[in-house]
Write an enzyme that holds these catalytic residues in place. Structure first.
Site, mmCIF file in Angstrom:
data_model
loop_
_atom_site.group_PDB
_atom_site.id
_atom_site.type_symbol
_atom_site.label_atom_id
_atom_site.label_comp_id
_atom_site.label_asym_id
_atom_site.label_seq_id
_atom_site.Cartn_x
_atom_site.Cartn_y
_atom_site.Cartn_z
ATOM 1 N N VAL A 1 0.862 -1.184 0.000
ATOM 2 C CA VAL A 1 0.000 0.000 0.000
ATOM 3 C C VAL A 1 0.895 1.230 0.000
ATOM 4 O O VAL A 1 1.745 1.392 0.885
ATOM 5 C CB VAL A 1 -0.935 0.016 1.226
ATOM 6 C CG1 VAL A 1 -1.765 1.300 1.244
ATOM 7 C CG2 VAL A 1 -1.841 -1.200 1.223
ATOM 8 N N TYR A 2 0.696 2.068 -0.991
ATOM 9 C CA TYR A 2 1.522 3.265 -1.159
ATOM 10 C C TYR A 2 1.525 4.121 0.104
ATOM 11 O O TYR A 2 0.479 4.441 0.661
ATOM 12 C CB TYR A 2 0.982 4.081 -2.335
ATOM 13 C CG TYR A 2 1.650 5.425 -2.529
ATOM 14 C CD1 TYR A 2 2.945 5.500 -3.028
ATOM 15 C CD2 TYR A 2 0.991 6.604 -2.223
ATOM 16 C CE1 TYR A 2 3.565 6.729 -3.215
ATOM 17 C CE2 TYR A 2 1.593 7.836 -2.413
ATOM 18 C CZ TYR A 2 2.888 7.894 -2.910
ATOM 19 O OH TYR A 2 3.491 9.113 -3.088
ATOM 20 N N GLY A 3 2.707 4.495 0.554
ATOM 21 C CA GLY A 3 2.845 5.388 1.685
ATOM 22 C C GLY A 3 2.639 4.741 3.035
ATOM 23 O O GLY A 3 2.776 5.393 4.068
ATOM 24 N N GLY B 1 6.411 9.137 -3.237
ATOM 25 C CA GLY B 1 7.098 9.849 -4.301
ATOM 26 C C GLY B 1 8.045 8.938 -5.052
ATOM 27 O O GLY B 1 7.681 7.830 -5.456
#
Length: 233
Positions: free
Chosen positions: A51-53, A59
């Site tokens: 999961v991104y972040g 970024g």
């Protein structure tokens, strides 16, 4: 005291009463149950894959997985690394409206935060804990910088507004309330930084000022008409 069963209970009128008039809040068990269900769904998603972040960097580091220790620190670091503004600050009412507007979205359950974070925000609204939030950066980058300033204070970092118009270290303000620094759980740093509750808070403040100005203009016009003894027709 206002009892919140869900986000719909935090109307504009209620936010104003809480932010500017100091009315207290209480979370209904149904609200906490909804948040807990959203949290369970978020944890299931985290277990299913990257999961991104949350399990990765952000970024240009989005493809870099985070180990357990990095995940534990990452959500707090998201707040600390984006608090790069300064005075002038939002007014106390506007800053408190920001906290209340953030609570609205968290109570929906969609943000996937813990019930404890919602209870924490409610407690800080009730005890007058008012973060120092930069005014000039509201509306830029989705309010990320002002939100970082607002919510890093829960970690005991940054400044809160004092009763004398100055600022007090957030750690001291927490200690004075018998509270310690909060450690954001997985996804909570991102949830606190999402959206534009600072813009909502500033809009509410401007609306209040416009309402007061309109009332003063009406009173002035009435006084002028009376002084001139002008016929009412």
């Amino acid at each position: 005291m206002v009892t919140l069963s869900g986000p719909a209970d935090l109307t504009v009128e209620v936010v104003e009463r809480v932010a500017w008039d100091g009315e207290r809040l209480r979370l209904h068990p149904d609200a906490l149950a909804r948040v807990a269900a959203g949290r369970a769904a978020a944890l299931a998603a985290l277990d299913a894959g990257a999961v991104y972040g949350v399990t990765t960097g952000m970024g240009y580091l989005a493809s870099r997985p985070l180990d357990a220790a990095e995940r534990a620190a990452h959500q707090g670091n998201l707040l600390l690394g984006r608090a790069v503004g300064g005075p002038p600050w939002l007014s106390p009412g506007e800053a408190r409206a920001l906290l209340a507007a953030r609570l609205v979205t968290l109570l929906s359950g969609h943000a996937g935060v813990t019930p404890g974070l919602c209870e924490l925000l409610t407690a800080r609204l009730d005890d007058g804990f008012t973060p120092a939030v930069p005014r000039r950066l509201v509306g830029g980058s989705g309010d990320v910088i002002p939100l970082a300033h607002a919510f890093q204070t829960l970690l005991g970092v940054g400044w809160v507004l004092g009763t004398d118009g100055g600022t007090v270290p957030a750690a001291d303000a927490l200690a004075a309330r018998g509270a310690g620094p909060y450690e954001p759980a997985a996804k909570e740093g991102i949830a606190l930084l999402a959206g534009a509750p600072a813009t909502v808070a500033v809009a509410l403040g401007a609306t209040r000022q416009a309402r007061a100005l309109a009332g003063q203009a009406l009173a002035a016009a009435a006084c002028a008409i009376d002084a001139a003894r002008a016929p009412l027709d």
